[in-house]
Design an enzyme around this catalytic site. Structure first.
Site, mmCIF file in Angstrom:
data_model
loop_
_atom_site.group_PDB
_atom_site.id
_atom_site.type_symbol
_atom_site.label_atom_id
_atom_site.label_comp_id
_atom_site.label_asym_id
_atom_site.label_seq_id
_atom_site.Cartn_x
_atom_site.Cartn_y
_atom_site.Cartn_z
ATOM 1 N N LYS A 192 0.880 -1.174 0.000
ATOM 2 C CA LYS A 192 0.000 0.000 0.000
ATOM 3 C C LYS A 192 0.913 1.218 0.000
ATOM 4 O O LYS A 192 1.443 1.621 1.030
ATOM 5 C CB LYS A 192 -0.887 -0.014 1.251
ATOM 6 C CG LYS A 192 -2.209 0.717 1.106
ATOM 7 C CD LYS A 192 -2.120 2.199 0.761
ATOM 8 C CE LYS A 192 -1.834 3.075 1.939
ATOM 9 N NZ LYS A 192 -1.525 4.476 1.564
ATOM 10 N N GLU A 267 8.780 1.274 11.414
ATOM 11 C CA GLU A 267 9.941 2.157 11.198
ATOM 12 C C GLU A 267 9.368 3.564 11.171
ATOM 13 O O GLU A 267 8.710 3.943 10.209
ATOM 14 C CB GLU A 267 10.602 1.856 9.848
ATOM 15 C CG GLU A 267 11.154 0.457 9.709
ATOM 16 C CD GLU A 267 12.521 0.293 10.337
ATOM 17 O OE1 GLU A 267 13.065 1.270 10.880
ATOM 18 O OE2 GLU A 267 13.043 -0.829 10.299
ATOM 19 N N GLU A 397 9.317 16.214 15.183
ATOM 20 C CA GLU A 397 9.843 15.966 13.839
ATOM 21 C C GLU A 397 9.181 16.941 12.853
ATOM 22 O O GLU A 397 7.957 16.984 12.744
ATOM 23 C CB GLU A 397 9.552 14.529 13.407
ATOM 24 C CG GLU A 397 10.219 14.190 12.076
ATOM 25 C CD GLU A 397 9.873 12.792 11.563
ATOM 26 O OE1 GLU A 397 8.698 12.414 11.617
ATOM 27 O OE2 GLU A 397 10.800 12.099 11.096
HETATM 28 P P1 NAD Z 1 2.425 8.685 7.277
HETATM 29 O O1 NAD Z 1 2.501 8.042 8.614
HETATM 30 O O2 NAD Z 1 1.499 9.817 7.090
HETATM 31 O O3 NAD Z 1 2.042 7.612 6.150
HETATM 32 C C1 NAD Z 1 2.806 6.448 5.931
HETATM 33 C C2 NAD Z 1 1.910 5.399 5.298
HETATM 34 O O4 NAD Z 1 0.933 4.991 6.254
HETATM 35 C C3 NAD Z 1 1.125 5.905 4.085
HETATM 36 O O5 NAD Z 1 1.062 4.896 3.101
HETATM 37 C C4 NAD Z 1 -0.251 6.160 4.661
HETATM 38 O O6 NAD Z 1 -1.280 6.070 3.702
HETATM 39 C C5 NAD Z 1 -0.359 5.043 5.676
HETATM 40 N N1 NAD Z 1 -1.321 5.258 6.748
HETATM 41 C C6 NAD Z 1 -1.725 6.422 7.317
HETATM 42 N N2 NAD Z 1 -2.669 6.200 8.252
HETATM 43 C C7 NAD Z 1 -2.872 4.857 8.297
HETATM 44 C C8 NAD Z 1 -3.719 4.003 9.056
HETATM 45 N N3 NAD Z 1 -4.566 4.490 9.964
HETATM 46 N N4 NAD Z 1 -3.659 2.673 8.837
HETATM 47 C C9 NAD Z 1 -2.799 2.158 7.929
HETATM 48 N N5 NAD Z 1 -1.993 2.917 7.166
HETATM 49 C C10 NAD Z 1 -2.014 4.256 7.347
HETATM 50 O O7 NAD Z 1 3.931 9.071 6.923
HETATM 51 P P2 NAD Z 1 4.430 9.928 5.685
HETATM 52 O O8 NAD Z 1 4.031 11.340 5.959
HETATM 53 O O9 NAD Z 1 4.027 9.259 4.432
HETATM 54 O O10 NAD Z 1 6.021 9.765 5.793
HETATM 55 C C11 NAD Z 1 6.825 10.532 6.626
HETATM 56 C C12 NAD Z 1 7.129 9.819 7.938
HETATM 57 O O11 NAD Z 1 7.767 8.566 7.682
HETATM 58 C C13 NAD Z 1 8.100 10.589 8.809
HETATM 59 O O12 NAD Z 1 7.675 10.542 10.146
HETATM 60 C C14 NAD Z 1 9.417 9.841 8.637
HETATM 61 O O13 NAD Z 1 10.335 9.976 9.689
HETATM 62 C C15 NAD Z 1 8.922 8.438 8.514
HETATM 63 N N6 NAD Z 1 9.937 7.588 7.883
HETATM 64 C C16 NAD Z 1 10.599 6.663 8.656
HETATM 65 C C17 NAD Z 1 11.593 5.870 8.096
HETATM 66 C C18 NAD Z 1 12.332 4.856 8.939
HETATM 67 O O14 NAD Z 1 12.939 3.953 8.388
HETATM 68 N N7 NAD Z 1 12.317 4.969 10.265
HETATM 69 C C19 NAD Z 1 11.905 6.005 6.735
HETATM 70 C C20 NAD Z 1 11.216 6.959 5.977
HETATM 71 C C21 NAD Z 1 10.230 7.742 6.564
#
Ligand code: NAD
Length: 506
Positions: A192, A267, A397
């Site tokens: 997804k 992550e 963040e």
């Molecule tokens: P996000 O949490 O908004 O979304 C990530 C994914 O989760 C998307 O595909 C989104 O559609 C999905 N999602 C959102 N709500 C959900 C729910 N209720 N149930 C299931 N899936 C859901 O994150 P983002 O804004 O896309 O990405 C940025 C974040 O990702 C930052 O916090 C960054 O630090 C983190 N990140 C972490 C790593 C790591 O390896 N630790 C790597 C890259 C990014």
């Protein structure tokens, strides 16, 4: 036509194709709308013009993908690991062959700059070739002789369909980093992708199909987190969920997955410190620090968004970091010279700019940047604050090109400030004192520490964080610990007599 002209023509052709053909789900080996009645539009962050229409999935589409992945699982797991490894190599080759298309689409969809995106496409291919090599390591287990009576041995078993939920900051690379170990270990996958940058997921699906992976083994369902993502997390036929995203999303997913006792790998976010001691080799340290905050447009989970500086070099560091931030080349992400591209989405730009206002309200000194840049798109100037660690801009963040510089006086204070965070993903330590480097590294509450370097990844090593940054490690064999279950098999080496029960009657 000049070389530049022909590149522009190719990009225009690709753009037209994206406009004309909606991005569909990929289920059971077919691109399909799978009955989705609705769609959404993904924007080009450099202009905010619509880039492509994308099918909007939810429960019914996840159910179809889960059925396809469950059906494909028994045959896929029954293939030899060597054969699965061979298919991973074929996927890597297909990704390499698609480098230009993948790079261009990723640039257009995510706003990441070309020089970063090209490296990410190469890494995506390497993720598959790396796990192709690791296929044989699935058979490494343990034996536990018990006197001369028993031998116990352990084997790894695949688990079933894995739900992989990814963010928008490095969409292809982060997806492949999970898809490759999940598949090679014998699981099937439902990906997804993030709704703000979903397009390379379909090119990945194409590459996987072209490599000869059977239908149903890899599936993509597009859609919003609260719809398609949530449906995946609560689907009973998907026993494993790996999420890369924000810490708040991780908490929601953990709560929802608890209903089904699913195995989870999270992550999540970061607020990683770089600790710069006065005895460090300053030029090289600044190269690493400036890269680690402003590359990926500042949208990087391991960004050193807090720079802790030993006071004797503070003035020099502030001056030099500010000078370099002002010098960064902003512009079209497709221009190979661009260093800082647009943020992913107007909403995200607003969020990051709100943090600039918060920083000023809480008394941090804005040394440079802090404003929107250009007439269109979501560009923002590289921003440097001088502040303290208690401020929200140092605790939360921001996920944009915003650096907060914080002074310290002693090694103990540096460690205390670094650890005063709800996150614990990465840390960077710059000193020429080897003993101090190791000593500090051991005291830092993070999953990873780089000494005298920016984030250089070595694929066999564990990647992940502690505290609010996540629950697991991926990479190398650590990923297999998530994507497989250990099974213990007991073999008697002599006749085993169980204590007799009920033989004689009352
Ligand atoms: P996000 O949490 O908004 O979304 C990530 C994914 O989760 C998307 O595909 C989104 O559609 C999905 N999602 C959102 N709500 C959900 C729910 N209720 N149930 C299931 N899936 C859901 O994150 P983002 O804004 O896309 O990405 C940025 C974040 O990702 C930052 O916090 C960054 O630090 C983190 N990140 C972490 C790593 C790591 O390896 N630790 C790597 C890259 C990014």
């Amino acid at each position: 036509m000049s070389e530049q002209g022909s590149v522009a023509a190719k990009i225009e052709k690709l753009r037209a194709r994206l406009r004309e053909k909606p991005a569909l789900h990929f289920i059971a080996g077919e691109f399909t709308d799978a009955g989705s009645e609705d769609s959404f539009v993904t924007l080009n962050p450099a202009t905010n013009e619509p880039l492509a229409e994308v099918a909007r999935g939810g429960e019914p589409q996840v159910a179809q993908a889960a059925a396809a992945a469950s059906k494909a699982f028994p045959r896929w797991r029954a293939l030899s690991a060597k054969e699965r490894g061979r298919l991973m190599l074929a996927i890597a080759e297909r990704l390499v062959a698609k480098t230009e298309e993948l790079s261009t689409v990723e640039c257009l969809d995510s706003g990441q700059v070309l020089r970063i995106v090209r490296a990410q496409v190469a890494r995506a291919a390497e993720n598959f070739s790396f796990y192709a090599e690791y296929a044989q390591r699935l058979f490494e287990g343990h034996t536990y002789p018990m006197d001369d009576r028993f031998l116990f041995y352990t084997v790894r078993e695949p688990v079933g369909p894995v739900g992989i939920i990814t963010p928008w900051n490095a969409p292809l690379m982060l997806a492949t980093w999970r898809v490759a170990p999940a598949l090679v270990a014998g699981n099937t996958v439902i990906l997804k992708p993030a709704e703000w940058a979903p397009l390379t997921a379909n090119l990945l699906a194409e590459a996987i199909a072209e490599a000869g992976v059977p239908p149903g083994v890899f599936n993509v369902v597009h859609g919003f987190g609260e719809e398609a993502g949530a449906a995946l997390v609560s689907h009973p036929q998907v026993p494993l969920i790996t999420l890369t995203g924000e810490t708040t999303t991780g908490k929601t997913v953990m709560a929802n997955a608890a209903q089904h006792l699913k195995k989870l790998s999270l992550e999540l976010g970061g607020k990683s410190p770089a600790i710069l001691f006065a005895d460090a080799e300053l030029e090289a340290a600044l190269d690493a620090i400036v890269f680690q905050i402003f590359s990926f447009n500042g949208e990087r989970c391991t960004a050193n968004s807090r720079l802790l500086v030993e006071r004797p070099i503070l003035d020099r560091v502030l001056q030099e970091v500010t000078r370099r931030a002002r010098n960064l080349r902003l512009g079209d992400p497709l221009d190979p010279a661009t260093e800082l591209g647009p943020l992913i989405h107007p909403e995200h730009l607003d969020r990051v700019l709100r943090y600039v206002a918060i920083g000023q309200e809480e008394g941090a000194q804005l040394l440079c940047g802090g404003r929107r840049w250009g007439e269109r798109g979501n560009f923002m100037e590289a921003t440097v604050f001088f502040g303290n660690n208690a401020m929200r801009i140092a605790q939360e963040e921001i996920f944009g090109p915003v650096l907060v510089v914080i002074p310290f006086d002693t090694e103990e204070q540096a460690v205390q400030l670094a650890n005063d965070s709800s996150y614990g993903l990465a840390a960077y330590v710059f000193t020429s004192n080897l003993e101090r480097g190791h000593r500090v590294a051991r005291k830092l509450e993070t999953g990873m520490v780089w000494l005298g370097s920016h984030n250089v990844r070595h694929l066999p090593t564990p990647f992940g964080g502690v505290k609010g940054s996540g629950t697991h490690r991926e990479g190398g064999l650590y990923a297999f610990d998530f994507y497989t279950e250990w099974k213990c098999i007991a073999v008697p080496l002599q006749r085993v007599q169980a204590p007799p029960m009920g033989k004689e009657g009352p």
